[in-house]
Design a protein around this motif. Structure first.
Motif, short mmCIF file in Angstrom:
data_model
loop_
_atom_site.label_atom_id
_atom_site.label_comp_id
_atom_site.label_asym_id
_atom_site.label_seq_id
_atom_site.Cartn_x
_atom_site.Cartn_y
_atom_site.Cartn_z
N PRO A 450 0.83 -1.21 0.00
CA PRO A 450 0.00 0.00 0.00
C PRO A 450 0.86 1.26 0.00
N PRO A 451 0.31 2.38 -0.46
CA PRO A 451 1.09 3.61 -0.54
C PRO A 451 1.46 4.11 0.86
N GLY A 452 2.70 4.49 1.01
CA GLY A 452 3.15 4.95 2.32
C GLY A 452 3.81 3.85 3.11
N LYS A 471 -9.53 -3.80 5.42
CA LYS A 471 -10.93 -3.51 5.71
C LYS A 471 -11.29 -2.10 5.27
N VAL A 472 -10.37 -1.17 5.46
CA VAL A 472 -10.73 0.22 5.21
C VAL A 472 -10.66 0.58 3.73
N CYS A 473 -9.88 -0.17 2.97
CA CYS A 473 -9.64 0.23 1.57
C CYS A 473 -10.96 0.35 0.81
N PRO A 474 -11.26 1.54 0.32
CA PRO A 474 -12.57 1.74 -0.32
C PRO A 474 -12.71 1.02 -1.64
N ASN A 475 -11.59 0.62 -2.22
CA ASN A 475 -11.66 0.00 -3.53
C ASN A 475 -11.41 -1.50 -3.49
N ASN A 476 -11.34 -2.06 -2.28
CA ASN A 476 -11.11 -3.50 -2.18
C ASN A 476 -9.76 -3.86 -2.82
N ALA A 477 -8.81 -2.90 -2.76
CA ALA A 477 -7.54 -3.12 -3.44
C ALA A 477 -6.59 -3.96 -2.60
N LEU A 478 -6.69 -3.86 -1.27
CA LEU A 478 -5.72 -4.53 -0.41
C LEU A 478 -6.23 -5.90 0.03
N HIS A 479 -5.33 -6.85 0.01
CA HIS A 479 -5.69 -8.23 0.30
C HIS A 479 -4.67 -8.88 1.20
N ILE A 494 -1.33 -6.88 0.44
CA ILE A 494 -0.80 -6.84 -0.91
C ILE A 494 -1.89 -6.21 -1.78
N LEU A 495 -1.47 -5.35 -2.67
CA LEU A 495 -2.45 -4.65 -3.51
C LEU A 495 -2.64 -5.45 -4.80
N ILE A 496 -3.87 -5.85 -5.05
CA ILE A 496 -4.15 -6.61 -6.26
C ILE A 496 -4.98 -5.71 -7.17
N GLY A 500 -8.99 -4.26 -7.30
CA GLY A 500 -9.26 -2.86 -7.00
C GLY A 500 -7.97 -2.09 -7.09
N TYR A 501 -8.04 -0.88 -7.64
CA TYR A 501 -6.83 -0.07 -7.75
C TYR A 501 -6.75 0.86 -6.55
N CYS A 502 -5.61 1.51 -6.41
CA CYS A 502 -5.45 2.44 -5.30
C CYS A 502 -5.98 3.80 -5.71
N GLU A 503 -6.97 4.26 -4.96
CA GLU A 503 -7.60 5.54 -5.28
C GLU A 503 -6.60 6.65 -4.99
N PRO A 504 -6.24 7.44 -5.98
CA PRO A 504 -5.10 8.35 -5.78
C PRO A 504 -5.23 9.31 -4.60
N THR A 505 -6.42 9.84 -4.34
CA THR A 505 -6.49 10.82 -3.26
C THR A 505 -6.73 10.18 -1.90
N CYS A 506 -6.73 8.84 -1.85
CA CYS A 506 -7.05 8.15 -0.60
C CYS A 506 -5.78 7.91 0.21
N VAL A 507 -5.86 8.14 1.51
CA VAL A 507 -4.72 7.82 2.38
C VAL A 507 -5.19 7.03 3.60
N LEU A 508 -6.32 6.33 3.44
CA LEU A 508 -6.95 5.74 4.62
C LEU A 508 -6.15 4.58 5.21
N CYS A 509 -5.51 3.78 4.36
CA CYS A 509 -4.83 2.60 4.92
C CYS A 509 -3.73 3.04 5.88
N GLY A 510 -3.01 4.11 5.52
CA GLY A 510 -1.98 4.61 6.43
C GLY A 510 -2.59 5.17 7.70
N GLN A 525 1.62 14.55 0.24
CA GLN A 525 2.74 13.62 0.20
C GLN A 525 2.47 12.50 -0.80
N LYS A 526 1.20 12.07 -0.87
CA LYS A 526 0.91 10.95 -1.75
C LYS A 526 0.94 11.37 -3.22
N LEU A 527 0.33 12.49 -3.52
CA LEU A 527 0.20 12.89 -4.92
C LEU A 527 1.38 13.73 -5.39
S1 SF4 Z 1 -4.62 4.51 -0.18
FE1 SF4 Z 1 -6.78 3.98 -0.05
S2 SF4 Z 1 -7.27 3.06 -2.03
FE2 SF4 Z 1 -5.04 3.05 -1.82
S3 SF4 Z 1 -4.57 1.06 -0.97
FE3 SF4 Z 1 -4.73 2.48 0.75
S4 SF4 Z 1 -6.86 2.31 1.41
FE4 SF4 Z 1 -6.75 1.39 -0.63
#
Ligand code: SF4
Ligand code: SF4
Ligand code: SF4
Lengths: 642, 343
Positions: A450-452, A471-479, A494-496, A500-510, A525-527
């Motif tokens: 995941p990013p970060g 659980k938090v990943c809004p796009n079901n990207a993390l597994h 692991i991001l699959i 689901g892709y990583c939503e660029p403006t999302c920083v929730l997993c961190g 920092q992310k973008l």
């Molecule tokens: S930043 Fe958001 S969309 Fe990207 S992997 Fe983390 S939770 Fe998922």
């Protein structure tokens, strides 16, 4: 146990155990002379005397419901206490009820936080998306997690200092966390009640036997030792066994999605009938579920059946050993147990008064020898208080600063050689795991973190596999990784991108990561910010498989990937070409290319590529910002930057 | 027992085989247009200044067509379909301007609608798109129900289009009495320009990514399926490059324009000129016209063009209309080349 007085044979029903001074007539079985429980009807004569003249036949033939009423009544009547029948202290009975309330409350709180570990959006929300409260709170107060990551990183990451509060609580009251707070413990408590041992029902001999202290309970201390040694060597692998992690992982990644699936399919079935009322009802139910506990879409998790199956097994184990998990395996329980040896509150026993009725053992949660004649295993006790409430004599007393004579010491219980061997195991597993195909060589190309995320080695020091990020990943990207990151990285995120892709403006997993394996980054920092020369965080790089790409090999327009590429300017650029189809007619297509300096590896292109089974564009981890070595380009490699 | 099992076997007998469902049949159409009772115009263009508020421009546009009552009757359930496709903020102009959405919601309520639903099937994570586009908060404040595209709100339908056959369709959008299309004008790298007709991509669920292989035909198919009551085009801020997702404010430009019409083809024919495209370059407009969905020649729709001035007065082709005079009282069309105040 062999040097202890043998308990009386267990008779099977509470309330029928005679006190020691009741003399049994020789020959017959003990139970034969026990006074039968007073039937409720027996009290009737005095009442009916007065009304006998009026309605004698009523007395002769009680109405059909009388037996039902008496049965129901006897259910609510406090059964006569056996033995000397001394009542439990009021405060203890009250505290036991408080404990039940606390268990229910904390379980609900945990589930609430778990269900809320997701982003739903709302009309009141602005452009910055964060969790409104610490949904990972239970993990922050988890001393095992704090201790493990402290040993591996020599730091306490941010709010993990909450766990100091739990240490303090344990130093005062003992393992109240296990008995009063732990959601996993409460589940086991509940399941041990729900599926009692088939032989011996709810109270019988097997259950009492199972609730006596057993040697296997030490397993968790050895396990704890092994995990802590592994942590010192640089792996937080113990998180696999942390009960809070298991709860989040198993409920969040297996139970909830499965429930979502079942309810979704069921209600879909209803809404596909042609009966209007059913359709409306199903839609309304679905809306209500989605607004509260369910998710608006079905989530899928990589190999999550293993997680679900293990939860099932460990819950089922309660049938034979009540709270099997807590007694035998739980490293958090072990951590708290070690601390609880020094707790202020403990049990004092008056061994001489014990009649060996073993009533205290019927509902003992910790299997910590509450009965008289043996030393109390303070470190095993969950302070559930069931024993003191059950004891009809005056043996058990929970009190501040108990006399230490009745408490067992560590030397009595742990075997030094076993401690040493398990520690060695902990130290040996790591080099074995790390000399397999993993971190350093034959790195799995699609191990996208995941990013970060911190560099892989540090990631292993921190990631406790709690699945909060998944659980938090809004796009079901993390597994949860299966074997993608080696045996050591089991269930790390692991991001699959295909799921689901990583939503660029999302920083929730961190934001929810309790240990900083994924750092708490913000959007800038992310973008990145070209004006302030901040580089975006890259998690990988996209590549084209020209043989599968429609414009590249099938003379068909497409570039969905370009449309979804979120960077600005887009990392995907297109080349306008006229390419002949098989009849030689030119077709105008735009052929996509990736600019690796701009690609952030979000995987949006891979997610949306219409080549369904194996997409024509895919992301691999190379070029990720966190690594100094997993790079392609010279000018953007980490060594140049730092 | 034997009888029952025999009965089941007979009734539920499955011959197996490998056949494809029926192919023919007429195209599915969802037509929400109102019977034309002769509004003053069918095509309105409002051009404001950078000081004009979007809500005011929308109001002028709708009034130029004869007011919202021409389209919405008392007690209607109205679905409004803005573009909420991308996780972008309003300044990036990838989604419909939230003020425009709120203004339309307001007008629809004023016309007596019972329920107003605002929704779209987003490309990025919907919660994020709805929230960060500002549409959720503004539409909610205006009293609309904002619905997120949950999976169960889609139902598979046979559209029987040229390229679109069986697709999951967003039920909420097609179950309303009136549907208002509320697109934003944007550049689109593949379709060249996206606004009204392409906005119907948001009525489809499933994996829409296949549609791009025949984007013009699928856009035309969708526009054939959905015939909205009214189309209001947001061109307050327009994405000129890197569409449809954008992301960079430098790629956008303030144009301060709103176009409203009953004809979605005409809206696109006019709108594409805003980003420097020409209607004849857009194949889906040609197909749309061939299928009689509308006309690219918006001049035939009794157009009204209104310019808002900073002093509150409006200006149409040189005629200054003082503040306080309703735009529907001003006529400009081909038959009356000189604009005039009717009352
Ligand atoms: S930043 Fe958001 S969309 Fe990207 S992997 Fe983390 S939770 Fe998922
Ligand atoms: S992974 Fe794909 S979509 Fe994401 S930035 Fe790279 S090229 Fe663009
Ligand atoms: S989406 Fe897939 S098939 Fe389409 S252009 Fe991109 S890589 Fe090629």
């Amino acid at each position: 146990m062999s040097d202890l007085p043998r308990p009386l044979p267990w008779l099977g029903v509470i309330g029928q155990v005679p006190a020691l001074d009741v003399s049994a007539p020789s020959g017959g079985p003990v139970s034969a002379v026990l006074p039968a429980p007073l039937p409720v009807e027996a009290a009737a004569p005095e009442v009916t005397m007065a009304t006998a003249a009026a309605a004698p036949e009523v007395r002769a033939e009680p109405p059909w419901w009388a037996s039902v009423v008496s049965k129901v009544r006897s259910k609510f009547k406090t059964p006569k206490r056996p033995g000397s029948g001394l009542p439990a202290r009021k405060i203890i009975v009250w505290l036991r009820n408080a404990r039940r309330v606390s268990q229910t409350g904390f379980l609900l709180l945990f589930l609430f936080l778990l269900v809320r570990t997701e982003f739903r959006g709302g009309f009141a929300g602005g452009a910055t998306v964060r969790m409104p409260y610490p949904v990972e709170g239970f993990l922050l107060a988890d001393p095992f997690v704090a201790l493990m990551t402290f040993l591996s990183t020599h730091t306490i990451y941010r709010a993990l200092w909450w766990s100091v509060g739990m240490v303090a609580l344990t130093l005062i009251f003992g393992r109240v966390f296990c008995g009063w707070i732990c959601p996993f413990g409460t589940l086991h408590h509940f399941f041990a009640w729900l599926i009692p041992n088939p032989q011996g029902a709810t109270t019988g001999g097997r259950r009492v036997k199972a609730n006596m202290t057993h040697g296997y309970q030490n397993a968790k201390y050895y396990l704890l030792g092994a995990f802590l040694v592994a942590a010192v060597c640089g792996s937080a692998i113990g998180g696999l066994f942390d009960p809070i992690c298991i709860c989040v992982r198993a409920i969040g990644l297996a139970v909830l999605p499965a429930a979502n699936y079942i309810s979704g399919r069921g209600l879909d079935g209803l809404s596909q009938t042609n009966i209007h009322a059913l359709q409306l009802g199903s839609d309304a139910t679905r809306d209500a579920l989605v607004a509260t506990v369910m998710q608006p879409r079905q989530y899928f998790f990589h190999q999550t059946w293993v997680i679900g199956a293990l939860l099932f097994v460990v819950l089922l184990a309660n049938r034979w050993i009540p709270r099997f998990w807590c007694r035998v395996l739980c490293p958090l329980g072990a951590t708290l147990g070690v601390i609880a040896r020094y707790a202020l509150v403990g049990m004092e026993k008056d061994h001489s008064k014990c009649t060996d009725c073993n009533l205290c053992l019927v509902d003992c949660q910790g299997a910590d020898s509450p009965q008289g004649g043996v030393k109390h295993r303070h470190d095993e006790c969950h302070v559930c208080l069931n024993c003191e409430v059950a004891c009809p004599e005056d043996v058990i007393k929970f009190t501040f600063l108990p006399k230490r004579t009745s408490l067992a010491k560590a030397q009595d219980t742990l075997d030094r050689r076993k401690v040493l061997t398990t520690a060695l195991t902990g130290a040996a597993v790591l080099p074995l795991a790390r000399t397999s195909d993993t971190i350093d060589s034959n790195y799995y190309d699609r191990l996208i973190r995941p990013p970060g995320s911190v560099p892989e080695r540090d990631f292993m020091e921190r990631c406790i596999r709690c699945a909060e990020c998944m659980k938090v990943c809004p796009n079901n990207a993390l597994h949860p990784a299966f074997l993608e990151s080696g045996i050591e990285g089991f269930w790390t995120p692991i991001l699959i991108p295909r799921i689901g892709y990583c939503e660029p403006t999302c920083v929730l997993c961190g934001q929810v990561c309790p240990t900083g394996a994924i750092q708490k980054i913000n959007e800038t920092q992310k973008l990145g910010d070209p004006v302030r020369h901040i580089e975006p965080i890259k998690i990988g790089t996209a590549f084209y498989d020209h043989g599968r790409c429609l414009p590249w090999s099938m003379a068909t327009p497409c570039i969905v990937c370009e449309e979804f590429c979120p960077t600005s300017p887009k990392a995907i650029w297109v080349e306008e070409v006229d390419t002949p189809d098989r009849n030689g007619h030119p077709v105008h297509v735009q052929r996509p290319h990736v600019d690796p300096t701009l690609c952030i590896g979000c995987g949006a292109c891979e997610k949306v590529c219409p080549v369904q089974d194996r997409p024509a564009v895919y992301v691999t981890s190379v070029g990720e910002s966190r690594s100094k070595t997993n790079v392609i380009l010279l000018e953007t490699s980490n060594y140049n930057r730092s | 027992m034997l009888g029952a099992s025999g009965l089941i076997a007979w009734r539920r007998y499955d011959r197996g085989g490998w056949s494809v469902g029926d192919q023919g049949g007429p195209r599915e159409v969802r037509d929400y247009r109102v019977a034309d009772h002769g509004g003053p115009s069918d095509f309105a263009v409002i051009r404001g200044t950078s000081a004009s508020r979007p809500a005011e421009m929308v109001r002028h546009a709708v009034e130029a067509l004869g007011g919202m009552r021409r389209f919405v009757s008392r007690g209607d359930v109205v679905a409004i379909k803005p573009n909420i496709g991308w996780d972008r903020t309003p300044i990036q102009a990838a989604n419909t301007n939230p003020e425009v959405v709120a203004a339309v919601v307001q007008l629809v309520f004023e016309a007596g609608a019972r329920r107003v639903v605002v929704t779209d099937a987003s490309c990025n994570d919907p919660g994020r798109c709805f929230q960060r586009s500002g549409i959720w908060s503004r539409a909610h404040a205006a009293g609309a129900e904002v619905l997120l595209p949950a999976e169960h709100r889609f139902r598979t339908m046979r559209l029987r289009g040229e390229v679109l056959d069986e697709w999951p369709v967003y039920r909420t959008l097609i179950e309303a009495d009136k549907v208002i299309n509320l697109p934003v004008a944007k550049h689109h790298n593949l379709a060249k320009y996206t606004a009204a007709m392409k906005n119907w991509y948001g009525t489809l669920g499933g994996r829409r990514n296949r549609l791009h292989q025949s984007i013009d035909m699928s856009v035309a198919d969708l526009a054939t399926f959905m015939r909205p009551t009214l189309t209001v085009l947001d061109a307050v801020r327009v994405l000129l490059r890197n569409g449809p997702q954008g992301g960079n404010v430098d790629d956008t430009q303030r144009m301060n324009a709103i176009v409203a019409s009953t004809d979605q083809v005409a809206v696109d024919a006019y709108g594409c000129t805003l980003i420097g495209q020409r209607p004849e370059n857009l194949a889906y407009l040609r197909i749309g016209e061939e299928r009689r969905l509308g006309t690219r020649d918006w001049h035939t729709l009794r157009p009204r063009e209104v310019a808002l001035r900073d002093d509150g007065a409006t200006e149409r082709y040189g005629l200054i209309v003082p503040a306080g005079v309703s735009p529907s009282d001003v006529a400009f069309d081909l038959h009356h080349p000189a604009p005039r105040i009717i009352t």
